[in-house]
Design an enzyme around this catalytic site. Structure first.
Site: not given
Ligand code: FES
Length: 123
Positions: A33, A102
């Protein structure tokens, strides 16, 4: 889909910012991400007396950073090392399954900050 606690820590994050005199710093990123979390800790007598964070990431990552810095204050290093992504998610009353990575970031960045502190002690 987010718990009230997640929303609270996301909209009103605790302990944001840089710590110029940190005893340990841990940075963890997620290549998928692109989010990055940096945790600073201040240590006294084997206890974390202060913690701060800087996070460039999603709402869950910010809530996790806020929670992990709140949780660790007052903990011994050994206690803080036992914090896992699961215990962080639990402290936030749960995270959606696709957001569990996360909380991983929070546990890993914290553990790296402790490692950094320990490495500095050996010098
Ligand atoms: Fe990657 Fe939250 S989407 S840390």
């Amino acid at each position: 889909m987010y718990s009230a606690k997640v929303m609270d820590h996301f909209t009103n994050p605790r302990n944001v910012g840089e710590m110029s005199d940190a005893d340990g710093i841990g940075t963890e990123g997620n290549p998928v991400c692109g989010d990055v979390m940096k945790i600073y800790i201040k240590v006294k007598d084997d206890k974390i007396v202060d913690a701060k964070f800087q996070t460039f990431g999603c709402g869950a990552a910010i809530a996790v950073s806020s929670m992990v810095t709140e949780m660790t204050k007052g903990m011994t290093l050994d206690e803080a090392l036992k914090i896992t992504k699961a215990s962080l998610a639990e402290a936030l009353d749960g995270l959606p399954p696709q957001k569990m990575h996360c909380s991983n970031l929070g546990a890993d960045a914290l553990h790296k900050a402790i490692e950094d502190y320990k490495n500095k002690q050996q010098k």
